[in-house]
Design a protein around this motif. Sequence first.
Motif, PDB file in Angstrom:
ATOM      1  N   LYS A  41       0.860  -1.348   0.084  1.00  0.00           N
ATOM      2  CA  LYS A  41       0.045  -0.056   0.014  1.00  0.00           C
ATOM      3  C   LYS A  41       0.846   1.206  -0.055  1.00  0.00           C
ATOM      4  N   ALA A  42       1.924   1.100   0.730  1.00  0.00           N
ATOM      5  CA  ALA A  42       2.822   2.334   0.843  1.00  0.00           C
ATOM      6  C   ALA A  42       3.248   2.843  -0.370  1.00  0.00           C
ATOM      7  N   THR A  43       3.552   1.812  -1.451  1.00  0.00           N
ATOM      8  CA  THR A  43       4.068   2.221  -2.779  1.00  0.00           C
ATOM      9  C   THR A  43       3.152   2.637  -3.821  1.00  0.00           C
ATOM     10  N   GLY A  44       1.846   2.750  -3.344  1.00  0.00           N
ATOM     11  CA  GLY A  44       0.544   3.269  -3.870  1.00  0.00           C
ATOM     12  C   GLY A  44      -0.106   2.209  -4.963  1.00  0.00           C
ATOM     13  N   ALA A  45       0.223   1.105  -4.740  1.00  0.00           N
ATOM     14  CA  ALA A  45      -0.415  -0.219  -5.329  1.00  0.00           C
ATOM     15  C   ALA A  45      -1.847  -0.300  -4.544  1.00  0.00           C
ATOM     16  N   GLU A  46      -2.708  -0.914  -5.304  1.00  0.00           N
ATOM     17  CA  GLU A  46      -3.900  -1.707  -4.665  1.00  0.00           C
ATOM     18  C   GLU A  46      -3.665  -3.040  -4.318  1.00  0.00           C
ATOM     19  N   VAL A  47      -3.904  -3.397  -3.216  1.00  0.00           N
ATOM     20  CA  VAL A  47      -3.998  -4.699  -2.923  1.00  0.00           C
ATOM     21  C   VAL A  47      -5.140  -5.777  -2.801  1.00  0.00           C
ATOM     22  N   LEU A  48      -4.667  -6.696  -3.516  1.00  0.00           N
ATOM     23  CA  LEU A  48      -5.745  -7.925  -3.686  1.00  0.00           C
ATOM     24  C   LEU A  48      -5.403  -9.067  -2.862  1.00  0.00           C
ATOM     25  N   TYR A  49      -6.042  -9.512  -2.045  1.00  0.00           N
ATOM     26  CA  TYR A  49      -5.825 -10.486  -1.048  1.00  0.00           C
ATOM     27  C   TYR A  49      -6.254 -11.764  -1.598  1.00  0.00           C
ATOM     28  N   GLY A  50      -5.267 -12.735  -1.640  1.00  0.00           N
ATOM     29  CA  GLY A  50      -5.484 -14.149  -2.148  1.00  0.00           C
ATOM     30  C   GLY A  50      -4.118 -14.764  -2.380  1.00  0.00           C
ATOM     31  N   THR A  51      -4.422 -16.171  -2.758  1.00  0.00           N
ATOM     32  CA  THR A  51      -2.988 -16.969  -2.960  1.00  0.00           C
ATOM     33  C   THR A  51      -3.264 -17.715  -4.264  1.00  0.00           C
ATOM     34  N   LEU A  52      -2.093 -18.323  -4.591  1.00  0.00           N
ATOM     35  CA  LEU A  52      -2.430 -19.037  -5.899  1.00  0.00           C
ATOM     36  C   LEU A  52      -3.255 -20.234  -6.015  1.00  0.00           C
ATOM     37  N   ASP A  53      -3.878 -20.311  -5.087  1.00  0.00           N
ATOM     38  CA  ASP A  53      -4.926 -21.426  -5.055  1.00  0.00           C
ATOM     39  C   ASP A  53      -6.294 -20.783  -5.454  1.00  0.00           C
ATOM     40  N   ASP A  54      -6.166 -19.586  -5.412  1.00  0.00           N
ATOM     41  CA  ASP A  54      -7.439 -18.619  -5.653  1.00  0.00           C
ATOM     42  C   ASP A  54      -7.450 -18.276  -7.014  1.00  0.00           C
ATOM     43  N   LEU A  55      -7.931 -19.532  -7.900  1.00  0.00           N
ATOM     44  CA  LEU A  55      -8.059 -19.298  -9.276  1.00  0.00           C
ATOM     45  C   LEU A  55      -9.070 -18.477  -9.872  1.00  0.00           C
ATOM     46  N   ASP A  56     -10.213 -18.446  -9.024  1.00  0.00           N
ATOM     47  CA  ASP A  56     -11.065 -17.228  -9.625  1.00  0.00           C
ATOM     48  C   ASP A  56     -10.846 -15.810  -9.499  1.00  0.00           C
ATOM     49  N   THR A  57      -9.869 -15.453  -8.413  1.00  0.00           N
ATOM     50  CA  THR A  57      -9.476 -14.234  -8.178  1.00  0.00           C
ATOM     51  C   THR A  57      -8.271 -13.766  -9.097  1.00  0.00           C
ATOM     52  N   LEU A  58      -7.364 -15.060  -9.447  1.00  0.00           N
ATOM     53  CA  LEU A  58      -6.385 -14.830 -10.535  1.00  0.00           C
ATOM     54  C   LEU A  58      -6.974 -14.552 -11.963  1.00  0.00           C
ATOM     55  N   GLY A  59      -7.842 -15.362 -12.338  1.00  0.00           N
ATOM     56  CA  GLY A  59      -8.525 -15.070 -13.650  1.00  0.00           C
ATOM     57  C   GLY A  59      -9.333 -13.732 -13.724  1.00  0.00           C
ATOM     58  N   SER A  60     -10.205 -13.072 -12.561  1.00  0.00           N
ATOM     59  CA  SER A  60     -10.834 -11.988 -12.767  1.00  0.00           C
ATOM     60  C   SER A  60      -9.871 -10.617 -12.549  1.00  0.00           C
ATOM     61  N   SER A  61      -8.764 -10.778 -11.902  1.00  0.00           N
ATOM     62  CA  SER A  61      -7.973  -9.911 -11.631  1.00  0.00           C
ATOM     63  C   SER A  61      -7.019  -9.791 -13.073  1.00  0.00           C
ATOM     64  N   ALA A  62      -6.630 -10.792 -13.648  1.00  0.00           N
ATOM     65  CA  ALA A  62      -5.963 -10.720 -14.924  1.00  0.00           C
ATOM     66  C   ALA A  62      -6.834 -10.204 -16.072  1.00  0.00           C
ATOM     67  N   ALA A  63      -8.177 -10.411 -16.053  1.00  0.00           N
ATOM     68  CA  ALA A  63      -9.011 -10.107 -17.203  1.00  0.00           C
ATOM     69  C   ALA A  63      -9.304  -8.564 -17.024  1.00  0.00           C
TER      70      ALA A  63
END
Length: 281
Positions: A41-63
């Motif tokens: 957060k200190a860099t100004g980036a948005e934080v998305l919580y998750g792990t490599l097991d969270d395939l739905d999060t990975l897919g939606s974030s990539a899209a």
Amino acid sequence: MHVFVTGATGYVGSAVVRELIDSGHTVSGLCRSEEKAAGLKATGAEVLYGTLDDLDTLGSSAAAADGVIHLAFTNDFSDFEGALALDLRAVEAMGAALEGSGKPFITTAHANGHTVDQAVLAMAERGIRSSIVSLAPSVHGEGDKGFVPMMINIARARDFAAYIGDGTNRWPAVHRLDAAVLYRLALESAPAGSRLLGAGDEGIPLREIAAVIGRQLKVPAVSITPEEATSHFGFLGPISALDITSLYNTTQASLATRELLGWKPIQPGLIADLEKGHYFA
């Protein structure tokens, strides 16, 4: 571009996030915990919580992003095949979300990760501008926890810094900040299906690395035999005996990467970085 970065709080990933933001991009970074999120957060980036097991999060974030830099990897050496299988599932989930978009997808090559690499390169035929970065075995700089710190700890424990035989076998190296620039350039302009090499120092004799470790620790640098390498270095023994520059044609691959992307490493080389002393504090 808005970039989705996995492994955004890691040793290389945190440098990549900073490089992207400093260059005018915005970042959503995958993060596993509140503790690690603070620095992101200190860099100004948005934080998305998750792990490599969270395939739905990975897919939606990539899209939702204009491009992806995939740096997360489960470094579980007790189940390395499992780590590679998890990585492949993550790559496939993000690839499915990006298919036909023309967006860039950048990842890192891992030892014995041929199946994952092939999956990434095959994305180029599915309308994704995919590329793979192979990093030098030593990615050095502040916070390094890789091969060189291991060698330093061994030298400190045994009261001498070792090299094998005449010590002329060579290791490539790259500063983490130069590596971060390479990932940004790959994101911006690498052609689909590219293989890239991140090596600032294309080949440093192991004897020179041992010598500077010895000087900093005030212990001798000593030649050992190949038969003694495993008992001295542990699992690093076989690696420490390799002439990686010759084995992987590092010089030619490094030149091709620099010419393709205009990448110009500017940070101190490994020997100069070791001479600064922060590795020995």
